[in-house]
Every structure is written in C-alpha cells, then in structure tokens.
Motif scaffolding. Structure first.
Motif, PDB file in Angstrom:
ATOM      1  N   ASN A   1       0.831  -1.205   0.000  1.00  0.00           N
ATOM      2  CA  ASN A   1       0.000   0.000   0.000  1.00  0.00           C
ATOM      3  C   ASN A   1       0.860   1.247   0.000  1.00  0.00           C
ATOM      4  OD1 ASN A   1      -2.798  -0.616  -0.056  1.00  0.00           O
ATOM      5  ND2 ASN A   1      -2.580  -1.570   1.964  1.00  0.00           N
ATOM      6  N   LYS A   2       0.244   2.343  -0.360  1.00  0.00           N
ATOM      7  CA  LYS A   2       0.895   3.654  -0.315  1.00  0.00           C
ATOM      8  C   LYS A   2       1.486   3.881   1.065  1.00  0.00           C
ATOM      9  CE  LYS A   2      -1.102   7.369  -3.071  1.00  0.00           C
ATOM     10  NZ  LYS A   2      -2.233   8.298  -3.067  1.00  0.00           N
ATOM     11  N   GLY A   3       2.683   4.437   1.109  1.00  0.00           N
ATOM     12  CA  GLY A   3       3.267   4.787   2.410  1.00  0.00           C
ATOM     13  C   GLY A   3       4.118   3.671   3.007  1.00  0.00           C
ATOM     14  N   TYR A   4       4.179   2.508   2.326  1.00  0.00           N
ATOM     15  CA  TYR A   4       5.036   1.411   2.821  1.00  0.00           C
ATOM     16  C   TYR A   4       6.125   1.121   1.796  1.00  0.00           C
ATOM     17  CZ  TYR A   4       1.459   0.545   6.313  1.00  0.00           C
ATOM     18  OH  TYR A   4       0.584   0.671   7.366  1.00  0.00           O
ATOM     19  N   THR A   5       7.325   0.820   2.281  1.00  0.00           N
ATOM     20  CA  THR A   5       8.382   0.426   1.340  1.00  0.00           C
ATOM     21  C   THR A   5       8.919  -0.932   1.750  1.00  0.00           C
ATOM     22  OG1 THR A   5       9.799   1.847   2.658  1.00  0.00           O
ATOM     23  CG2 THR A   5       9.277   2.639   0.451  1.00  0.00           C
ATOM     24  N   GLU A   6       9.388  -1.680   0.761  1.00  0.00           N
ATOM     25  CA  GLU A   6       9.851  -3.030   1.069  1.00  0.00           C
ATOM     26  C   GLU A   6      11.135  -2.970   1.897  1.00  0.00           C
ATOM     27  OE1 GLU A   6      10.298  -3.930  -3.346  1.00  0.00           O
ATOM     28  OE2 GLU A   6      12.066  -4.912  -2.486  1.00  0.00           O
ATOM     29  N   SER A   7      11.246  -3.905   2.809  1.00  0.00           N
ATOM     30  CA  SER A   7      12.453  -3.998   3.628  1.00  0.00           C
ATOM     31  C   SER A   7      12.487  -5.396   4.233  1.00  0.00           C
ATOM     32  CB  SER A   7      12.421  -2.963   4.754  1.00  0.00           C
ATOM     33  OG  SER A   7      11.417  -3.331   5.683  1.00  0.00           O
ATOM     34  N   GLU A   8      13.649  -5.766   4.685  1.00  0.00           N
ATOM     35  CA  GLU A   8      13.802  -7.067   5.307  1.00  0.00           C
ATOM     36  C   GLU A   8      12.916  -7.153   6.564  1.00  0.00           C
ATOM     37  OE1 GLU A   8      14.980  -9.656   4.068  1.00  0.00           O
ATOM     38  OE2 GLU A   8      14.802 -10.859   5.903  1.00  0.00           O
ATOM     39  N   ALA A   9      12.866  -6.022   7.295  1.00  0.00           N
ATOM     40  CA  ALA A   9      12.080  -6.012   8.530  1.00  0.00           C
ATOM     41  C   ALA A   9      10.599  -6.239   8.214  1.00  0.00           C
ATOM     42  CB  ALA A   9      12.268  -4.670   9.239  1.00  0.00           C
ATOM     43  N   LEU A  10      10.099  -5.598   7.151  1.00  0.00           N
ATOM     44  CA  LEU A  10       8.684  -5.765   6.788  1.00  0.00           C
ATOM     45  C   LEU A  10       8.425  -7.201   6.322  1.00  0.00           C
ATOM     46  CD1 LEU A  10       5.858  -4.629   6.359  1.00  0.00           C
ATOM     47  CD2 LEU A  10       6.580  -3.784   4.119  1.00  0.00           C
ATOM     48  N   ARG A  11       9.380  -7.749   5.597  1.00  0.00           N
ATOM     49  CA  ARG A  11       9.227  -9.127   5.126  1.00  0.00           C
ATOM     50  C   ARG A  11       9.070 -10.067   6.318  1.00  0.00           C
ATOM     51  NH1 ARG A  11      11.758 -13.474   3.377  1.00  0.00           N
ATOM     52  NH2 ARG A  11      13.634 -12.878   4.517  1.00  0.00           N
ATOM     53  N   ARG A  12       9.922  -9.853   7.304  1.00  0.00           N
ATOM     54  CA  ARG A  12       9.854 -10.708   8.497  1.00  0.00           C
ATOM     55  C   ARG A  12       8.544 -10.491   9.264  1.00  0.00           C
ATOM     56  NH1 ARG A  12      14.560  -9.439  11.271  1.00  0.00           N
ATOM     57  NH2 ARG A  12      15.832  -9.117   9.425  1.00  0.00           N
ATOM     58  N   GLU A  13       8.146  -9.239   9.292  1.00  0.00           N
ATOM     59  CA  GLU A  13       6.888  -8.929   9.989  1.00  0.00           C
ATOM     60  C   GLU A  13       5.710  -9.643   9.305  1.00  0.00           C
ATOM     61  OE1 GLU A  13       6.286  -4.721  10.763  1.00  0.00           O
ATOM     62  OE2 GLU A  13       4.101  -5.068  10.709  1.00  0.00           O
ATOM     63  N   LEU A  14       5.727  -9.638   7.966  1.00  0.00           N
ATOM     64  CA  LEU A  14       4.627 -10.282   7.230  1.00  0.00           C
ATOM     65  C   LEU A  14       4.656 -11.800   7.414  1.00  0.00           C
ATOM     66  CD1 LEU A  14       4.606  -8.232   3.892  1.00  0.00           C
ATOM     67  CD2 LEU A  14       3.040  -8.054   5.828  1.00  0.00           C
ATOM     68  N   LEU A  15       5.857 -12.363   7.435  1.00  0.00           N
ATOM     69  CA  LEU A  15       5.964 -13.809   7.665  1.00  0.00           C
ATOM     70  C   LEU A  15       5.370 -14.145   9.044  1.00  0.00           C
ATOM     71  CD1 LEU A  15       9.578 -14.478   6.270  1.00  0.00           C
ATOM     72  CD2 LEU A  15       7.448 -15.449   5.378  1.00  0.00           C
TER      73      LEU A  15
ATOM     74  N   PRO B   1       3.053 -18.784   4.446  1.00  0.00           N
ATOM     75  CA  PRO B   1       4.146 -18.825   3.478  1.00  0.00           C
ATOM     76  C   PRO B   1       5.513 -18.919   4.152  1.00  0.00           C
ATOM     77  CG  PRO B   1       3.112 -16.639   3.524  1.00  0.00           C
ATOM     78  CD  PRO B   1       2.305 -17.522   4.412  1.00  0.00           C
ATOM     79  N   LYS B   2       6.412 -19.625   3.470  1.00  0.00           N
ATOM     80  CA  LYS B   2       7.790 -19.731   3.987  1.00  0.00           C
ATOM     81  C   LYS B   2       8.636 -18.625   3.365  1.00  0.00           C
ATOM     82  CE  LYS B   2       7.348 -23.961   5.965  1.00  0.00           C
ATOM     83  NZ  LYS B   2       5.887 -23.829   6.078  1.00  0.00           N
ATOM     84  N   GLU B   3       8.198 -18.171   2.208  1.00  0.00           N
ATOM     85  CA  GLU B   3       8.929 -17.101   1.533  1.00  0.00           C
ATOM     86  C   GLU B   3       7.955 -16.020   1.103  1.00  0.00           C
ATOM     87  OE1 GLU B   3      11.160 -18.410  -1.869  1.00  0.00           O
ATOM     88  OE2 GLU B   3      12.316 -19.855  -0.694  1.00  0.00           O
ATOM     89  N   ILE B   4       8.413 -14.775   1.188  1.00  0.00           N
ATOM     90  CA  ILE B   4       7.606 -13.659   0.686  1.00  0.00           C
ATOM     91  C   ILE B   4       8.502 -12.774  -0.177  1.00  0.00           C
ATOM     92  CG2 ILE B   4       6.337 -11.550   1.297  1.00  0.00           C
ATOM     93  CD1 ILE B   4       5.276 -12.914   3.751  1.00  0.00           C
ATOM     94  N   ALA B   5       8.009 -12.449  -1.364  1.00  0.00           N
ATOM     95  CA  ALA B   5       8.764 -11.530  -2.231  1.00  0.00           C
ATOM     96  C   ALA B   5       7.905 -10.305  -2.507  1.00  0.00           C
ATOM     97  CB  ALA B   5       9.110 -12.235  -3.541  1.00  0.00           C
ATOM     98  N   PHE B   6       8.547  -9.174  -2.678  1.00  0.00           N
ATOM     99  CA  PHE B   6       7.807  -7.942  -2.980  1.00  0.00           C
ATOM    100  C   PHE B   6       7.794  -7.698  -4.484  1.00  0.00           C
ATOM    101  CE2 PHE B   6       9.592  -7.181   1.307  1.00  0.00           C
ATOM    102  CZ  PHE B   6       8.416  -6.907   1.995  1.00  0.00           C
TER     103      PHE B   6
END
Ligand code: ATP
Ligand code: MG
Length: 588
Positions: free
Chosen positions: A518-532, A545-550
């Motif tokens: 969404n608007k206002g979010y940028t991809e990062s390792e921290a966000l990836r981990r948070e989503l996992l 999921p075991k893997e998440i890609a942006f």
C-alpha cells in the motif's frame, strides 16, 4: 478487524425493497419456465428482449447508455435510439449477405458502435464475439480463426495497427467494417466504412427468427489457467441474465447502474449490456481506464445507485487511501457487487466502512453465462464467502471416488471439494470452440464440474478455496491460495497478494507469496519478516508462506485476475505459456 463476523442487514442497509425478499421461499417456488414468461418474447432472442420491444414502448425516450470519456462530453443513447440504430446495423449485415449463424467479431473500445454492432448482429441472427481492444495481432488472429469469423467491426486506427498486415492469416474474414476514430469517414482498401453503411441502411428491420437454442455469443475465457477457451452461448441465456439482474444485482427500473467490466469479457456483455437493458435501467459506460479519482467522481456525479465491479478495482481504490475517498460522497449508491476473483473479507469491510455499504461478492464463470452463487440483499453477508446459490441454481461439492472413479456428492458441510452445478439453468455454455472433448469432460451425468474448489458451510454459504490448478500440496495439507492471500491482505502494508506452491524436496510444495504494498510502505527485510510472522500467527506454520517476495504489482489478466501460473513460471524459470490476456503484455 474481525473477519469472521457476519454483516447483518438492516432495513437502512437496503434502502429500497429488494427484488429478492425471502431467499428460501423464492428458491422453493422458482422455476425457469415461469421466469421465461416474465420476458415479453419468452426469451427466444436477446436483441428482441433487450432493445426491439422498446422501439415504440414506454422506455423509448429513456437513456439506455450514457458514454463517458475524458475528451468529449457525455453521449446518451436512448432505448429508442438503440433500437433504430441496431435495426440499421442489422440491415447492413443483411445487405452484405451475412447469414444467420455466421460470426461477427468486434474489436473496439467501449464506444457506442460496439454496442450497436453487437445488438444489431443479434437481431440478424449473427453470432457475435466482442474482443478486448488491447489484444495484439496474434491473439486476435487466433480467436478470429478459432471462431471462423466472417465479419470484423473495428476502428481505422486498430485496423492499421493490428489487422492489415496480418489479414492473410485470417482466411475466414470476408468483410471488415471500419469506424473512423476521428468521426469522419474511413477509406482504406479492402475495408468498408461503418458510418456510410449505417447512413444508407433502413431503420426498419424484421428480426431474424431464432429459438432459445440458437447460438448467439462466443466468449473467450480469461486465460488465467492456460490458453483461453471459446465458450458458445445461446439466445435462451437471456432468461438467466434477466433473473440474475433481478436477484443478484437487485436492478430496479429507476436505477443508474455501472458495470465496470469491458464487453471483451463475459461480465461486460452479460451484465454490461444485456441484464441492464432487460431491466430498463440507465447504464453508465466509461470509455477510459481505471483511475481512482475518476471512478469516485463517476459514482458521485452520475449518481450511480447499483455498482458491479471487481476485486482488483476495489483493492486499487483501497490502495489509493482514505484521503482520496473522503473528497467524494455517494448518497445514491445503494448496492455494490463484485465478481471475478475471491473478494477478501478486508475488502468487504472496507466497503461497509468507506462506502457505507458492504460489497456483495458473487461467483460465476464464462462457461455459466451468468451469476450462479451470490450474496444477495435477502440475507446477511459472511465476509469472505461468495454467498449462496441463486434461485434456479443447484450447487454442490463433489469428490471423485479414488477406487470407482465416480463422482460423489458430499453432503457433509465444511468439506473441501470441487464445486459442481446441476444442469438446467438456461445460460450454460453449449460447447468449447473446436474442443468437444474438453467440453464433454466438464460434465458427469447431470453435473457440470467447474474446476474450482470450494466448501459449503452449514448455513448453505459457499467459500471459495482456489482453482483446482492453483491448489498447493504441502506436507500432506491441501492449501488454497485465497486463504493465505486474504490473511496477508489483512496486514495494513499489503495491497495485493498472490500465492503459489514452489516444488520442495521435503514437503512437496512450499508456500510462497508475492505481495504488492500500500501507499506509504516500502519493502524492507524487517517488513518481510513482519509479514511472515503475521501470516504464521493467522494461519499456523503449516499453511503460512515460507517465503515472501515484494513486487510493485502482480501479473494480472486484462479482466483483473491474478495470474498465479505466471508467478510460478517466473519463479521456476519455466516458459510463460499463453500470455495473450496478460495486462500490459502481448498487445501491439
Ligand atoms: P481460464 O478458464 O481461461 O483459465 P478464467 O477461469 O479466469 O480463465 P473466467 O471464466 O473469466 O476465466 O473466470 C471464471 C473464474 O474466475 C472462476 O472459475 C473462478 O475461479 C474465478 N472467480 C470468479 N468469480 C469469483 C469469486 N467471486 N470468487 C472466487 N473466484 C471467482
Ligand atoms: Mg476458467
């Protein structure tokens, strides 16, 4: 947000008395024979039921279609105009010697001529197939040849870019009728000028007699799971369009209705052209592409009361943010429906909160010709469910018996299996072009097997799990991508998600997710981990999921469906297969 709760309907939510008041009772008493008699012509010809009877009728001066464009003032066509212009077009075809049952394709944007050519063809008994105008030369030629198209209606601009050089590859094509994009006349060798032919044609026409079983429309599927298939539809389908317009879209004669689908997809024809005309409403047709502000402005300024759109559009509006929405108001909007893909609970609630109305998901396919399962005004919504079978539709969950190979109907609620429909509704497809064997395989006894997996709960609501082709088999579990995608989309950062199974030597397939933010979010390792972590908490370790890609956006069909097969092919470095319907791809 509680995605498991139910949205209870109140009288205030309904605003007008719905056409379907008592679901159970209507289902019990409904018959297709009785429904057919509600149409003045008995449902034998789509053009007669939609336009011809209005030539001199009460709706003669009412606006049937209002065309909006970014560059010109709105253009209105009344029911009477439509009737006269379609008569002219039918005369054009008759003069060219186009016989009943011969095929006409239309390649154009959402311009008035498309609608006139389509309905005029049906008056002449000509079988018509609208193609999405962004197709490139190859997908056009493939479809023209598959459908043995004799007449093509397109614009001068599209012809020069996509047809002229390839015309020899389409031997069935006898006549090409060109609409001038600049409103003048066309003069290109080997073609005819649409406007001149129309000007010379008479306004009186006697409709070619058809029966309910005569072929009327060819629709190509979205190509989400592979090469698009050409589905054959008959004139009698009009009865389904009428009934579903009444019960699933709740159309009332004084509605201003907007179906956002392009007629190149079945929704844009069944519900962008046929159903609204049957109910005598005024339809808005926007000739432009999606733009959040433009869409909100249309809802507001045109005073749209019933809106039929798709999950992708809703998610794009969500992505545009609440600030955009707040600048507009839609007090006339009273019913919102969605189709094409699973509608995640988050999006249903967004409708309730932002538009003041929950979004009514419904399910159907190119093959079914009309809406089969729907959230109707008559009952509460369970967000995430596609609703219940409409009156006249018998849906069930089936499983193939491993030992006998026979199809068993599963009566037990909450059991996963393939969604099947009992034959008997008028708009079921009558074949796949040039693929009789595939068509036959869709039927076992009286059941049509849809290729989608679903479950039915104890209250009779159906829940979509995924397409049979997309189901992930991981460590002994069967995982539907929709469940995982919905959970990811509950996270405020995630706008869209597409989930695939990636081959894994240990567990068979591993769940991998692709998300756009969404608007206002940028991809990062921290966000990836948070989503996992978020997904694990919501779904448990076996399903998360075991893997998440942006990705900045997910690959989609032009009708707005996530192409998981493409995510998978790209992930595995495999050939992409047919990409003719890929948004932004394969066009010239
Ligand atoms: P192809 O058959 O070429 O792969 P397609 O199935 O996407 O393409 P359509 O006939 O346009 O072509 O789409 C019908 C399919 O869309 C359904 O079978 C289902 O998988 C999906 N679908 C439609 N509406 C819904 C819904 N409300 N919820 C979940 N899935 C839906
Ligand atoms: Mg399909």
């Amino acid at each position: 947000m509680n995605t498991l709760s139910v949205i209870h309907k109140t009288a205030a939510d309904l605003r007008v008395e719905p056409n379907l008041l008592d679901y159970e009772k209507t289902r019990k008493t409904f018959t297709w024979e009785a429904a057919r008699t509600e149409l003045p012509g008995g449902g034998l010809n789509i053009a007669w039921e939609t336009v011809e009877r209005h030539t001199t009728g009460a709706l003669r001066d009412k606006t049937a279609f209002r065309f909006l464009s970014a560059t010109a003032p709105p253009r209105d066509l009344s029911y009477g105009d439509l009737s006269r212009l379609t008569n002219r077009f039918a005369n054009v075809l008759r003069k060219l010697g186009v016989a009943k049952g011969e095929r006409l394709f239309i390649l154009a944007g959402r311009i008035p001529e498309l609608y006139i050519a389509m309905l005029g063809s049906l008056k002449n008994g000509t079988v018509v197939s609208p193609l999405f105008s962004a197709f490139g030369p190859e997908p056009i030629a493939t479809r023209v040849n598959l459908g043995q198209c004799k007449v093509l209606v397109t614009t001068d601009f599209l012809y020069l870019r996509k047809i002229e050089k390839w015309r020899e590859t389409m031997p069935s094509l006898k006549h090409v009728l060109l609409i001038a994009e600049d409103d003048g006349q066309t003069n290109i060798p080997g073609t005819l000028d649409f406007a001149s032919l129309m000007a010379d044609a008479s306004e009186a026409f006697e409709i070619e007699p058809t029966t309910a079983e005569d072929m009327a429309l060819l629709h190509f599927t979205s190509g989400t799971t592979g090469m698009p298939k050409g589905a054959i539809h008959v004139h009698g389908a009009v009865v389904t369009h009428y009934v579903t317009g009444k019960y699933a879209l709740d159309l009332h004669a004084d509605d201003i209705y907007w179906c956002t689908a392009d007629p190149g997809w079945v929704t844009g024809t069944s519900y962008g052209i046929i159903a609204p005309l049957l109910h005598g409403v005024t339809s808005i047709i926007d000739c432009e592409e999606f733009d959040a502000e433009r869409w909100y402005r249309i809802l507001q300024d045109e005073k749209v009361s019933v809106w039929y759109t798709a999950p992708t559009a809703i998610r794009m509006l969500m992505k545009a943010g609440a600030e955009t929405t707040k600048q507009y108001s839609f007090p006339q909007l009273r019913f919102v429906a969605s189709v094409g893909e699973p509608l995640n609970p988050e999006a249903v609630w967004w409708g309730k909160q932002v538009l003041g109305l929950p979004i009514h998901d419904n399910w159907w396919q190119t093959e079914t010709g009309g809406i089969m399962i729907a959230n109707t005004p008559a009952f509460d919504i369970k967000p995430g469910s596609m609703g219940r079978p409409l009156p006249g539709v018998e849906a069930c969950i089936v499983r193939r018996n491993e030992t006998t190979g026979e199809i068993e109907v599963i009566e037990e609620p909450n059991t996963d299996g393939e969604l099947a429909l009992r034959r008997g509704w008028p708009s079921i497809f009558r074949g796949y072009l040039n693929n009789e064997e595939r068509y036959r395989k869709c039927f076992v006894d009286e059941l049509y097997l849809t290729g989608d997996l679903a479950r039915r709960d104890a209250d009779g609501y159906f829940w979509f799990i995924g397409r049979a082709d997309d189901i992930i088999k991981s460590a002994g579990h069967l995982i539907g991508p929709f469940e995982v995608e919905s959970a990811l989309m509950e996270h405020p950062a995630v706008a869209e998600a597409g989930v695939i199974g990636k081959p894994d030597p240990m567990i068979g397939e591993m769940v991998k997710a692709f998300v756009s933010l969404n608007k206002g979010y940028t991809e990062s390792e921290a966000l990836r981990r948070e989503l996992l972590g978020h997904a694990r908490k919501r779904l448990g370790a076996a399903v998360a999921p075991k893997e998440i890609a942006f990705l900045s956006s997910l690959p989609r069909t032009r009708s707005g469906k996530i192409m998981r097969r493409l995510l998978k092919a790209r992930e595995l470095g495999l050939p992409e297969g047919d990409t003719s319907t890929l948004e932004g791809g394969a066009s010239a």
